[in-house]
Structures are given as structure tokens and as C-alpha cells.
Design a protein around this motif. Structure first.
Motif, mmCIF file in Angstrom:
data_model
loop_
_atom_site.group_PDB
_atom_site.id
_atom_site.type_symbol
_atom_site.label_atom_id
_atom_site.label_comp_id
_atom_site.label_asym_id
_atom_site.label_seq_id
_atom_site.Cartn_x
_atom_site.Cartn_y
_atom_site.Cartn_z
ATOM 1 N N LEU A 59 0.835 -1.205 0.000
ATOM 2 C CA LEU A 59 0.000 0.000 0.000
ATOM 3 C C LEU A 59 0.868 1.254 0.000
ATOM 4 C CD1 LEU A 59 -2.856 1.189 0.159
ATOM 5 C CD2 LEU A 59 -2.686 1.032 2.649
ATOM 6 N N ILE A 99 2.384 1.663 -3.542
ATOM 7 C CA ILE A 99 1.391 2.126 -4.521
ATOM 8 C C ILE A 99 1.110 3.611 -4.334
ATOM 9 C CG2 ILE A 99 -1.056 1.959 -5.151
ATOM 10 C CD1 ILE A 99 0.558 -0.179 -6.447
ATOM 11 N N PHE A 100 1.053 4.048 -3.092
ATOM 12 C CA PHE A 100 0.838 5.474 -2.814
ATOM 13 C C PHE A 100 1.984 6.311 -3.386
ATOM 14 C CE2 PHE A 100 1.700 9.177 -0.134
ATOM 15 C CZ PHE A 100 0.488 9.843 -0.230
ATOM 16 N N TYR A 139 1.987 6.250 -7.420
ATOM 17 C CA TYR A 139 0.992 7.092 -8.082
ATOM 18 C C TYR A 139 1.187 8.573 -7.748
ATOM 19 C CZ TYR A 139 -1.704 3.574 -10.492
ATOM 20 O OH TYR A 139 -2.092 2.610 -11.383
ATOM 21 N N LEU A 197 -8.196 1.774 -11.235
ATOM 22 C CA LEU A 197 -7.361 2.342 -10.172
ATOM 23 C C LEU A 197 -7.887 1.960 -8.791
ATOM 24 C CD1 LEU A 197 -4.971 4.155 -9.424
ATOM 25 C CD2 LEU A 197 -6.530 6.107 -9.511
ATOM 26 N N ILE A 198 -9.200 2.021 -8.607
ATOM 27 C CA ILE A 198 -9.792 1.632 -7.325
ATOM 28 C C ILE A 198 -9.499 0.170 -7.014
ATOM 29 C CG2 ILE A 198 -11.999 1.226 -6.157
ATOM 30 C CD1 ILE A 198 -13.038 3.761 -7.572
ATOM 31 N N TRP A 209 -5.912 -0.229 -5.830
ATOM 32 C CA TRP A 209 -5.758 0.190 -4.441
ATOM 33 C C TRP A 209 -6.343 -0.842 -3.478
ATOM 34 C CZ3 TRP A 209 -3.192 4.103 -2.037
ATOM 35 C CH2 TRP A 209 -2.630 5.073 -2.857
ATOM 36 N N ALA A 262 -4.050 -3.804 -3.212
ATOM 37 C CA ALA A 262 -2.886 -3.459 -2.392
ATOM 38 C C ALA A 262 -3.252 -3.433 -0.909
ATOM 39 C CB ALA A 262 -2.321 -2.114 -2.830
ATOM 40 N N ILE A 263 -4.437 -2.913 -0.602
ATOM 41 C CA ILE A 263 -4.889 -2.859 0.794
ATOM 42 C C ILE A 263 -5.077 -4.264 1.358
ATOM 43 C CG2 ILE A 263 -6.875 -2.223 2.245
ATOM 44 C CD1 ILE A 263 -7.181 0.276 0.473
#
Length: 486
Positions: free
Chosen positions: A37, A40-41, A44, A66-67, A70, A73-74
């Protein structure tokens, strides 16, 4: 490829180097957890900084992808499942690349057509070419102020070293295997030259690989678009004769009609002939039926996309036969569902069996949409298949499947007194929580006490880095520490 870099490009290269360090820290230090996570943050954040002011295309679908990225990844920081843990190592990067190419492509480029796949691979190829050109630029920078003859000599030495490394590795390995004294001597060499750690060198290589991968891809996407392959209309040259397809469909449907009759006779009437028990019969046929169902779906998609049905009579007959094929597949899917239900009732709940159930429900949705597509031509199969598959896979990642399996097995234990503690222990932290719940219900269940004690010792002695932080693991550790095992 001639490359011209400005000051902003060099700043972006530095940011990609930071991303390379973040990738190595996130994925190669320990088990992946919250680190995915975090990465990925950061990724992007750099992407949107580089493409600030850039008008993105396919925005609605892009936001959906994209959602999902995320959410996947979460999921690494919420719970752990070995299957999804391994799959997401490949699927998340693939979705990221797909998303980047999607939102930076021209609006006129349809993502649901085969031409988009060609466009995507051209971008990846351009990334490789860009990095080669960038290496040439770096070579010219290092060459400035250096004598030409000396530069050529050092260049040839470097090439010779690169060629020698794999050869020396193979020969050295063979020589060390042939002579134990030589092996001991070579083993002492690193102790004499403890200047640079080999692990640090490998980590730096990984960082550089990530750095140039990020830099090359994003630079290619930021630069001019590839327009040579863009086509407003994608014409299909491959066609299947309607008479041939109708002949095949008639024969297949005739066979499935006989099979459907047998299924109604055996399962839906509540009787079963032969020496098989329900559980044995279920185990024997489930995967075969599921495989046949997938074959039927492939046949349906091929006919819908490649059969020439210009004649109205052929078109109507094809639609009727495809409808019969879909309905027969529905019967097979129902039969497979009932077989698995009986097998699960006899032997208990597992992760694989739950996933099989969910996949069959997913296939039922796919078949329902396909049935509409047979009669409504303007519907897009690939568009629906891709989005529904993406949502299904993301949903399965977010749902704690192992917790559901544990809950179902405990409910089965309360009804039948049957439980498999060893299987629960083979699961991740949801299995540990399930064992604790079982122990609290009945501490005399054979094997539960020993398994919990072993888990408690292992988890309490583990030292986990921040990269592997996981909510379910923390919950399991806290409950294990409070649990008194007598």
C-alpha cells in the motif's frame, strides 16, 4: 532512438530512483504486508506529479481499474491468503501497467478491442528501446573529457567483465564441487575482502532495474503517442462458416440433451443408481463438468464473434442453438454445484471448495449476460467479461474467505461433532483464530491444544518488520497472548 533530456527529466529520474529504493524495501526485505500500500501510494504520487496538466483518457473506466488496484494493495495489510498473495505479485503490476497505458492513450483507442493489446505491447517495447537510448546518452556524458583511446579500452574491459561473470560462475561452481580443499579456500576469500557486501550489491542492482523500468515506461507514456496502429474500426478477417458451426452446435446440443436427461434422473429426482455414494459421485464428476462448462463458453464466444450469419435464417438458427447450449451449460453448472455441495457436506469446508462455489456463481452471471448477448448484438462480450472478472477477483481478495471457511467448519462441528484441526492450522491467521474459538468451546478436542501451543511459540518468537504489518496477524497475536492453554 535519439533522446533529449531537459532538467525536469533528470529530476524525474531521481524520483524514479527513490521509487526503485521504495520497491526494493517493500518487496524484497520481508513478507509483503502494508508495504504494498505504501509503495502504490508513492508510485501514483510520482505518476500524477509527472503527468500534471496531462489530459487523461478513458477516465471512468480508468478510475474503476485504479480503485481495484488500491483495494488489492490494501488486501495485503488486512489478511493473508497464500493463493492471492502469490497471484497479486503478478496481477497488481499487470493492472498498473494496463491502467497507465489506458489513461495515457488516445480517446479514440478502444480498450476492449484487440488493437489495444497491440498498442500496450508496443509501449512496453518502446520502454526497452528508450532505456537503451538513455544508456547511450549516459555513455556520452561519461565520455566527455576522457581520452578516446582510454574510453575505448575501458569500454572493452567492461564488456569482457560482463561476459566473464557467468562463465566464471559456472566454472567456479564446478571446481568447488570437484575439490573440497579449493572450496574451503574460496569460502575464506570473502572474509579477506569485507569491503562491499554481496547482498548490498544485489539490492542495488534490483533498485536500478526498478528505477529504469519506471523511468523508461513513464517517459514513453509521457512522450508522443504511437499513432501508427490506431484504427477507428477494427475489421475481423477471420470468419467461420455458418453451416459448419450449426452442424457442430446440433451435435453438441444432442449430446447435452442426453446428459441433461441423466442429470434430472439422478440428481433432481433424489435417486442414485450404481455402487457410488453421493460424495463419491460428486468428487468423480465435479471438475469434469466444470471443464465442459468452460469449453461451452469458449464455443459460444467463438460463434458469436467469428461466425458469418449474414443470412437471416442462419442467424436465427444459430441464436436458437446457442441458447440451447447456454441452457445446457446451466444444467451442467447446477449439477456441478450440487455435486460440490454433497462433497462439502460429507468432508467439510475448505478454501478451494469455497472458491469453486464462488467461481460457479461468477460463471452463472457470465452465462446470463452471454444469453442476452445472443439476442442483443450490440452488447460487448469482452467489455463485460473484463470488468466483471476484475470486480470478482478484487471482491474475493477483500472478502476473508478463510474466515468464512473456519466459521462454516465450526458450525459443522457443532452440528456433527466432526472437525479437522490440522486443516484449520494450515490456514493463515484466520485458522489460528478458529483454533482458539474451538479451544474455548471444547478444550478436549484432540490436537487443538498442541497446535495452539506450537502457534503461540512461533508467533511470539517471530520478529516481523514494518513491511509485513498485517491486521489479522496482530489480532491473532494479541488473542494468543491472552489465551491460557492448560
Amino acid at each position: 532512438m535519439e533522446i533529449k533530456l531537459n532538467k525536469l527529466d533528470w529530476v524525474f529520474l531521481l524520483l524514479c530512483f527513490v521509487l526503485g529504493i521504495a520497491a526494493e524495501e517493500s518487496f524484497f526485505r520481508d513478507m509483503i504486508g502494508i508495504s504494498y500500500l505504501v509503495f502504490i501510494f508513492l508510485f501514483y504520487a510520482v505518476f500524477y506529479w509527472r503527468f500534471r496538466g496531462f489530459t487523461c483518457s478513458h477516465q471512468r473506466f480508468g478510475y474503476l481499474v485504479l480503485i481495484c488496484i488500491w483495494l488489492l494493495a490494501i488486501s495485503y495489510s488486512i489478511h493473508i491468503n497464500q493463493l492471492f498473495y502469490a497471484l497479486n505479485v503478478l496481477i497488481i503490476p499487470a493492472l498498473v501497467i494496463f491502467h497507465l497505458v489506458l489513461v495515457t492513450s488516445q480517446k479514440s483507442l478502444p480498450w476492449s478491442k484487440p488493437v489495444f493489446i497491440q498498442y500496450l505491447f508496443l509501449k512496453l517495447l518502446a520502454t526497452f528501446k528508450y532505456n537503451i537510448g538513455f544508456m547511450a546518452v549516459l555513455g556520452k556524458l561519461f565520455k566527455q573529457g576522457v581520452n578516446e583511446d582510454k574510453y575505448v579500452i575501458w569500454k572493452k574491459i567492461s564488456i569482457g567483465l560482463l561476459i566473464s561473470i557467468p562463465v566464471l560462475y559456472v566454472v567456479l561452481t564446478l571446481l568447488m564441487s570437484a575439490d573440497s580443499q579449493f572450496e574451503r579456500m574460496m569460502g575464506e576469500i570473502p572474509q579477506l575482502f569485507q569491503i562491499v557486501d554481496a547482498e548490498d550489491i544485489m539490492r542495488m542492482i534490483v533498485v536500478l532495474i526498478f528505477t529504469f523500468a519506471f523511468f523508461g515506461l513513464l517517459q514513453v507514456l509521457f512522450n508522443k503517442q504511437i499513432k501508427a496502429i490506431i484504427q477507428k474500426e477494427y475489421s475481423q478477417s477471420f470468419k467461420i462458416d455458418a453451416i459448419i458451426s450449426i452442424t457442430v452446435l446440433v451435435l453438441i446440443n444432442a449430446l447435452y440433451l442426453l446428459f441433461t436427461f441423466v442429470q434430472f434422473k439422478y440428481f433432481f429426482s433424489g435417486t442414485l443408481h450404481g455402487d457410488f455414494t453421493y460424495a463419491e459421485y460428486a468428487r468423480k464428476g465435479f471438475f469434469e463438468l466444470l471443464f465442459v462448462t468452460m469449453i461451452n463458453l469458449s464455443i459460444t464466444v467463438l460463434v458469436l464473434n467469428f461466425v458469418d450469419t449474414s443470412a437471416s435464417l442462419m442467424k436465427r438458427l444459430t441464436q436458437i442453438l446457442l441458447t440451447a447450449l447456454v441452457l445446457s451449460s446451466g444444467v451442467m453448472l447446477s449439477s456441478a454445484f450440487m455435486r460440490l455441495s454433497m462433497y462439502e457436506e460429507a468432508y467439510g469446508f475448505t478454501f478451494i471448495r469455497f472458491m469453486a462455489f464462488s467461481f460457479m456463481l461468477f460463471l452463472a452471471v457470465i452465462y446470463l449476460y452471454t444469453l442476452f448477448k445472443i439476442w442483443i448484438e450490440k452488447l460487448s462480450l469482452f467489455h463485460f467479461y473484463f470488468i466483471s472478472s476484475l470486480l470478482y477477483y478484487t471482491g474475493m481478495n477483500l472478502i476473508d474467505v478463510e474466515k468464512i471457511v473456519v466459521t462454516k467448519n465450526i458450525e459443522r462441528y457443532e452440528q456433527t461433532g466432526k472437525i479437522d484441526p490440522v486443516y484449520l492450522n494450515s490456514l493463515s491467521y484466520s485458522g489460528v483464530l478458529g483454533l482458539m474459538e474451538l479451544y474455548e468451546k471444547n478444550s478436549e478436542i484432540p490436537g487443538v491444544k498442541e497446535l495452539l501451543q506450537e502457534r503461540k511459540n512461533n508467533l511470539s518468537n517471530e520478529s516481523v518488520s514494518w513491511q509485513s504489518y498485517n491486521l489479522k496477524r496482530e489480532l491473532a497475536i494479541k488473542k494468543l497472548q491472552k489465551l491460557e492453554i492448560k
